[in-house]
Design a protein around this motif. Structure first.
Motif, mmCIF file in Angstrom:
data_model
loop_
_atom_site.group_PDB
_atom_site.id
_atom_site.type_symbol
_atom_site.label_atom_id
_atom_site.label_comp_id
_atom_site.label_asym_id
_atom_site.label_seq_id
_atom_site.Cartn_x
_atom_site.Cartn_y
_atom_site.Cartn_z
ATOM 1 N N SER A 77 11.944 9.009 -1.480
ATOM 2 C CA SER A 77 11.090 8.909 -2.572
ATOM 3 C C SER A 77 11.246 9.524 -3.676
ATOM 4 O O SER A 77 12.094 10.555 -3.525
ATOM 5 N N TRP A 82 9.285 12.315 0.762
ATOM 6 C CA TRP A 82 9.114 11.351 1.905
ATOM 7 C C TRP A 82 10.548 10.678 2.035
ATOM 8 O O TRP A 82 11.279 10.388 1.136
ATOM 9 N N ARG A 99 7.881 6.685 7.903
ATOM 10 C CA ARG A 99 8.298 7.548 6.971
ATOM 11 C C ARG A 99 7.723 8.836 7.469
ATOM 12 O O ARG A 99 6.919 9.023 8.438
ATOM 13 N N ASP A 147 4.727 7.896 -7.839
ATOM 14 C CA ASP A 147 3.224 8.437 -7.843
ATOM 15 C C ASP A 147 3.102 8.951 -6.320
ATOM 16 O O ASP A 147 2.120 9.434 -5.984
ATOM 17 N N GLY A 148 4.148 8.873 -5.526
ATOM 18 C CA GLY A 148 3.919 9.319 -4.250
ATOM 19 C C GLY A 148 3.182 8.273 -3.322
ATOM 20 O O GLY A 148 3.005 8.663 -1.920
ATOM 21 N N ARG A 149 2.472 7.023 -3.734
ATOM 22 C CA ARG A 149 1.733 6.491 -2.919
ATOM 23 C C ARG A 149 1.985 4.937 -3.047
ATOM 24 O O ARG A 149 1.313 4.110 -2.409
ATOM 25 N N THR A 150 2.776 4.504 -4.058
ATOM 26 C CA THR A 150 3.198 3.193 -4.028
ATOM 27 C C THR A 150 4.402 2.559 -3.698
ATOM 28 O O THR A 150 5.199 3.500 -3.856
ATOM 29 N N SER A 167 1.901 -1.939 -1.506
ATOM 30 C CA SER A 167 1.463 -1.222 -0.486
ATOM 31 C C SER A 167 1.114 0.119 -1.237
ATOM 32 O O SER A 167 2.103 0.849 -1.401
ATOM 33 N N ARG A 168 -0.015 0.728 -1.159
ATOM 34 C CA ARG A 168 -0.513 1.765 -1.611
ATOM 35 C C ARG A 168 -1.246 2.499 -0.512
ATOM 36 O O ARG A 168 -1.941 2.043 0.307
ATOM 37 N N THR A 169 -0.962 4.111 -0.331
ATOM 38 C CA THR A 169 -1.410 4.621 0.631
ATOM 39 C C THR A 169 -3.134 4.562 0.535
ATOM 40 O O THR A 169 -3.793 4.667 -0.309
ATOM 41 N N GLY A 170 -3.487 4.239 1.843
ATOM 42 C CA GLY A 170 -4.969 4.160 1.907
ATOM 43 C C GLY A 170 -5.613 2.945 1.561
ATOM 44 O O GLY A 170 -6.876 2.678 1.708
ATOM 45 N N GLU A 171 -4.707 1.824 1.133
ATOM 46 C CA GLU A 171 -5.130 0.581 0.730
ATOM 47 C C GLU A 171 -4.645 -0.549 1.539
ATOM 48 O O GLU A 171 -3.412 -0.296 1.974
#
Length: 625
Positions: A77, A82, A99, A147-150, A167-171
């Protein structure tokens, strides 16, 4: 070989050819854009190729993955927090991305673990599914946001064709692209607002177009060189400018008959021709320097490569010093230095820096050197053919000779270190490698020449080089071996059937043997490539598939044939190999088959050594020296 207790033989008793396989190797380290002290590399240090994390500030190295059949596909990342890695089943290339934190579980001695469940005592998951909600697939590119989540995840399946998701973390993942033809993720812009993809919606899998999408999947811009001309030309994504808000995309194109880079502003449509082809020979690729002010250019020409720095403001071109040989990968660091993985046919690979240091030197035994490669240019039916020749030192011909044919077919042999050819040389053989029509590195027309007469074109070039090797007195005409892996294995089986008097032995690794069955069983991206090469499906152009299939000529084979195949191979599937072997067995043709539990080749050093030993033994028993 391993000894009776399963251990590796002592270095002192090990032959040089085996040492070249066992000596620890490392890949060019990939570094995190916003944390350049954090790196990821591949090594065979444990006897299996796996991923390793490296903190350059502390010097700590940690094995990230630990799987029976190895792991080589991994991505850092941008923030360095990550590591993403692709988890397939025993080399079948069908799986999901996982990951884990760069620092692992906190115990520096821990190896990465596979699985999605927590350990005893509620310890954190080390290797969690990275894109929940996406079913297993063949990978088709990956780009991670800062952004660490996308993440932008490319997928390929027989049912869906090519799909791309945000893909986004939590979605839940959101689909932004789908098409039956092959496509993949190219890059994500520095600010995370744009996605560059390569696609082949026009149906030519050899020549991609480039599209830039917004994050909602709507198209911002399209660059397509396959339309409006007399020839279809390919494009490739080389990367967005590393600057927030910058919509410039570095793109590779073939408009002057070979690969070279240009800068395309996806927002304005402006194209900047760098005109590098007028200053450098060969195929050119490039990547951005970290501040976006310059490009690191890789020039591949006549089986060797050089590095150059191109200043975007002044258009100045300055050579980056490298030894004569092949640069297999290079990257510009934030301090302006360049790190590169270099080798030659004689000298083993090493990761060097323009600062003068060896960047990453694995401990343990060092690979013995081999012999230098000699260039030969042979007149063929389609033009000059470049052949690379290695001979045992101090030996004159005529020699038993191995024609070691490269895979791809869109690939080329180079002046780089290869343990396989070196093993043949150690055993007294001359090795000839042929960059036949279809190979890269000699211009677009040379690469595209094999269309529709697939296999037949390549064999014409191999035959021309064979004639040169024999007439020059270097090669013994009665002791010629045709061998290769993947596409080289395909050409081996096709060659011993179509040219039965020319070859004393055929040794084919992971080959296409029955082209029709291979087409129906292989992964979807390769079906698209075969439709491009042959002009349609087996049902649409049956005569072309028949003319290009080794199975068509199996009854003409006279030479003893050795075949090795991975039972989980998605590229050259096992069923079509069995069809060919059944035909050989039906007429009691001399042949041997070795099947192993992996995919398209093995990442396990012991397994690779076993395969080479079996090939050498087969040649010794049937050919002698």
């Amino acid at each position: 070989m391993t000894e009776s207790n399963g251990s590796v033989p002592h270095e002192g008793s090990m032959p040089d050819w085996e040492k070249r396989f066992r000596a620890p190797r490392v890949s060019l380290p990939d570094w995190a854009e916003d944390a350049p002290h954090r790196s990821l590399f591949v090594s065979n240090a444990t006897g299996t190729y796996e991923l390793y994390a490296w903190d350059r500030e502390t010097g700590d190295q940690r094995q990230v993955t630990d799987r029976p059949n190895g792991t080589t596909d991994g991505v850092m990342s941008p923030d360095g927090e990550w590591i993403w890695w692709f988890d397939d089943k025993d080399g079948d290339e069908f799986g999901i991305w996982r990951r884990q934190p760069f620092a692992g579980s906190g115990d520096k001695g821990d190896k990465g673990r596979k699985g999605g469940e927590g350990g005893e005592g509620g310890e954190p998951v080390l290797d969690e599914p990275a894109a929940p909600g996406l079913d297993p697939s063949y990978p088709a590119g990956l780009a991670l946001g800062r952004d660490g989540r996308t993440a932008i995840v490319g997928r390929s399946t027989d049912e869906d064709g090519s799909t791309i998701y945000v893909s986004r973390t939590g979605e839940d993942p959101v689909e932004v692209y789908r098409h039956r033809e092959s496509a993949g993720v190219g890059d994500l812009s520095h600010d995370g607002s744009l996605i560059a993809i390569e696609h082949t919606e026009h149906g030519d899998a050899m020549h991609s177009a480039v599209r830039v999408l917004r994050m909602d999947g709507s198209a911002l811009a399209e660059l397509d060189d396959t339309k409006g001309g007399t020839a279809e030309l390919g494009l490739e994504v080389l990367g967005f400018a590393p600057v927030d808000g910058d919509t410039r995309l570095l793109v590779g194109h073939q408009r002057r008959g070979r690969w070279e880079p240009m800068v395309w502003d996806a927002a304005s449509g402006e194209e900047t021709d760098l005109a590098l082809a007028a200053r450098l020979d060969g195929d050119l690729s490039a990547e951005w320097y970290p501040d976006g002010s310059a490009l690191l250019v890789v020039n591949s020409f006549e089986a060797r490569s050089e590095l150059w720095r191109y200043d975007l403001a002044t258009r100045g071109l300055e050579q980056v010093p490298t030894p004569k040989g092949t640069v297999s990968g290079a990257t510009a660091r934030p301090d302006g230095s360049v790190e590169f993985l270099w080798s030659s046919a004689a000298e083993p690979p090493v990761v060097r820096s323009t600062s003068g240091e060896v960047v990453l030197d694995p401990p343990g035994m060092k690979a013995p050197a081999s012999v230098s490669v000699q260039d030969e240019w042979v007149t063929g039916p389609g033009g000059r053919i470049h052949a690379l020749v290695q001979r045992p030192a101090g030996v004159t011909g005529p020699l038993p000779t191995v024609f070691d044919i490269h895979g791809g077919p869109t690939w080329h042999d180079s002046d780089s270190f290869a343990a396989g050819p070196a093993a043949w040389v150690d055993h007294g053989y001359m090795v000839v490698r042929v960059n036949y029509r279809g190979s890269t590195g000699y211009g677009r027309e040379w690469t595209d020449a094999l269309k529709h007469r697939v296999g037949l074109i390549e064999l014409e070039d191999i035959a021309a080089v064979r004639e040169w090797a024999v007439s020059s007195g270097l090669a013994d005409p009665d002791r010629l071996i045709l061998t290769g892996g993947s596409w080289g294995g395909y050409l081996t089986l096709l060659g011993v059937g179509m040219q039965p008097e020319a070859w004393a032995l055929g040794i084919a690794a992971v080959p296409v043997a029955d082209y029709v069955t291979a087409y129906h069983d292989e992964m979807e991206a390769l079906k698209a490539m075969d439709r491009t090469l042959l002009g349609g499906t087996p049902e649409e152009v049956p005569e072309r598939f028949e003319a290009s299939s080794p199975l068509t000529y199996v009854d003409a084979v006279k030479a003893p044939v050795y075949i090795s195949a991975g039972v989980n191979d998605p590229r050259c599937p096992i069923r079509q190999v069995e069809n060919y072997v059944t035909r050989l067995a039906a007429r009691d043709a001399v042949h041997e088959v070795y099947r192993y539990d992996a995919g398209h080749g093995s990442l396990v050093v012991d397994e690779r050594i076993k395969q080479v030993r079996l090939e050498l033994d087969f040649a010794e028993r049937h050919l002698g020296r």
